[in-house]
Scaffold this motif. Structure first.
Motif, PDB file in Angstrom:
ATOM      1  N   ASN A 112       0.827  -1.210   0.000  1.00 30.67           N
ATOM      2  CA  ASN A 112       0.000   0.000   0.000  1.00 30.67           C
ATOM      3  C   ASN A 112       0.858   1.255   0.000  1.00 30.67           C
ATOM      4  N   PHE A 113       1.983   1.231   0.705  1.00 32.90           N
ATOM      5  CA  PHE A 113       2.848   2.405   0.739  1.00 32.90           C
ATOM      6  C   PHE A 113       3.405   2.714  -0.649  1.00 32.90           C
ATOM      7  N   ARG A 114       3.673   1.671  -1.444  1.00 31.74           N
ATOM      8  CA  ARG A 114       4.185   1.888  -2.801  1.00 31.74           C
ATOM      9  C   ARG A 114       3.198   2.659  -3.664  1.00 31.74           C
ATOM     10  N   LYS A 115       1.913   2.580  -3.345  1.00 31.80           N
ATOM     11  CA  LYS A 115       0.909   3.339  -4.103  1.00 31.80           C
ATOM     12  C   LYS A 115       1.099   4.837  -3.902  1.00 31.80           C
ATOM     13  N   TYR A 116       1.624   5.222  -2.746  1.00 36.23           N
ATOM     14  CA  TYR A 116       1.880   6.637  -2.485  1.00 36.23           C
ATOM     15  C   TYR A 116       3.123   7.128  -3.216  1.00 36.23           C
ATOM     16  N   THR A 117       4.086   6.239  -3.434  1.00 36.75           N
ATOM     17  CA  THR A 117       5.338   6.639  -4.077  1.00 36.75           C
ATOM     18  C   THR A 117       5.348   6.375  -5.579  1.00 36.75           C
ATOM     19  N   ALA A 118       4.273   5.810  -6.106  1.00 35.87           N
ATOM     20  CA  ALA A 118       4.183   5.591  -7.557  1.00 35.87           C
ATOM     21  C   ALA A 118       4.282   6.936  -8.262  1.00 35.87           C
ATOM     22  N   ARG A 119       4.826   6.912  -9.454  1.00 36.49           N
ATOM     23  CA  ARG A 119       5.010   8.175 -10.181  1.00 36.49           C
ATOM     24  C   ARG A 119       3.681   8.888 -10.355  1.00 36.49           C
TER      25      ARG A 119
ATOM     26  N   GLY B   3       0.623  10.467 -11.911  1.00 32.58           N
ATOM     27  CA  GLY B   3      -0.073  10.111 -13.139  1.00 32.58           C
ATOM     28  C   GLY B   3      -0.252   8.612 -13.328  1.00 32.58           C
ATOM     29  N   ALA B   4       0.429   7.773 -12.532  1.00 31.89           N
ATOM     30  CA  ALA B   4       0.280   6.321 -12.633  1.00 31.89           C
ATOM     31  C   ALA B   4      -1.110   5.911 -12.165  1.00 31.89           C
ATOM     32  N   SER B   5      -1.666   4.882 -12.779  1.00 32.50           N
ATOM     33  CA  SER B   5      -3.020   4.458 -12.416  1.00 32.50           C
ATOM     34  C   SER B   5      -3.095   3.927 -10.990  1.00 32.50           C
ATOM     35  N   SER B   6      -1.986   3.419 -10.467  1.00 34.48           N
ATOM     36  CA  SER B   6      -1.981   2.887  -9.101  1.00 34.48           C
ATOM     37  C   SER B   6      -1.686   3.951  -8.044  1.00 34.48           C
ATOM     38  N   ARG B   7      -1.371   5.169  -8.465  1.00 35.98           N
ATOM     39  CA  ARG B   7      -0.987   6.251  -7.539  1.00 35.98           C
ATOM     40  C   ARG B   7      -2.158   6.647  -6.652  1.00 35.98           C
ATOM     41  N   GLN B   8      -1.881   6.779  -5.356  1.00 38.75           N
ATOM     42  CA  GLN B   8      -2.864   7.277  -4.397  1.00 38.75           C
ATOM     43  C   GLN B   8      -2.262   8.437  -3.638  1.00 38.75           C
ATOM     44  N   GLY B   9      -3.098   9.380  -3.263  1.00 45.39           N
ATOM     45  CA  GLY B   9      -2.643  10.503  -2.461  1.00 45.39           C
ATOM     46  C   GLY B   9      -2.571  10.109  -0.993  1.00 45.39           C
ATOM     47  N   MET B  10      -1.541  10.568  -0.311  1.00 45.08           N
ATOM     48  CA  MET B  10      -1.372  10.287   1.113  1.00 45.08           C
ATOM     49  C   MET B  10      -2.182  11.292   1.919  1.00 45.08           C
ATOM     50  N   SER B  11      -2.816  10.805   2.980  1.00 46.62           N
ATOM     51  CA  SER B  11      -3.625  11.694   3.807  1.00 46.62           C
ATOM     52  C   SER B  11      -2.737  12.658   4.594  1.00 46.62           C
TER      53      SER B  11
END
Length: 72
Positions: A39-46, A48-56
């Motif tokens: 899950n943490f990798r979703k925050y560090t994804a580039r 514009g990546a489809s898996s990217r999530q914003g950190m609260s």
């Protein structure tokens, strides 16, 4: 709080990971804030990546506090 924006992937990678300001691994950072490394990798994804999530806001400040960068 109205002006809050999630940290960019560059900002996160600047704080966590190989060659970062703190030298703390992403897996260790994930443990510090109570999420899985996957899950943490979703925050560090580039950006514009489809898996990217914003950190609260709370998680970002908890991470900075646990890393000793900023006190809560």
């Amino acid at each position: 709080a109205a002006e809050w924006r999630a940290p960019t992937s560059w900002e996160l990678r600047h704080m966590v990971g190989v060659g970062s300001f703190t030298g703390v691994s992403g897996a260790c950072a994930a443990a510090l804030v109570g999420v899985t490394p996957q899950n943490f990798r979703k925050y560090t994804a580039r950006d514009g990546a489809s898996s990217r999530q914003g950190m609260s806001y709370a998680m970002w400040h908890l991470l900075l506090h646990k890393l000793g960068v900023q006190s809560a």
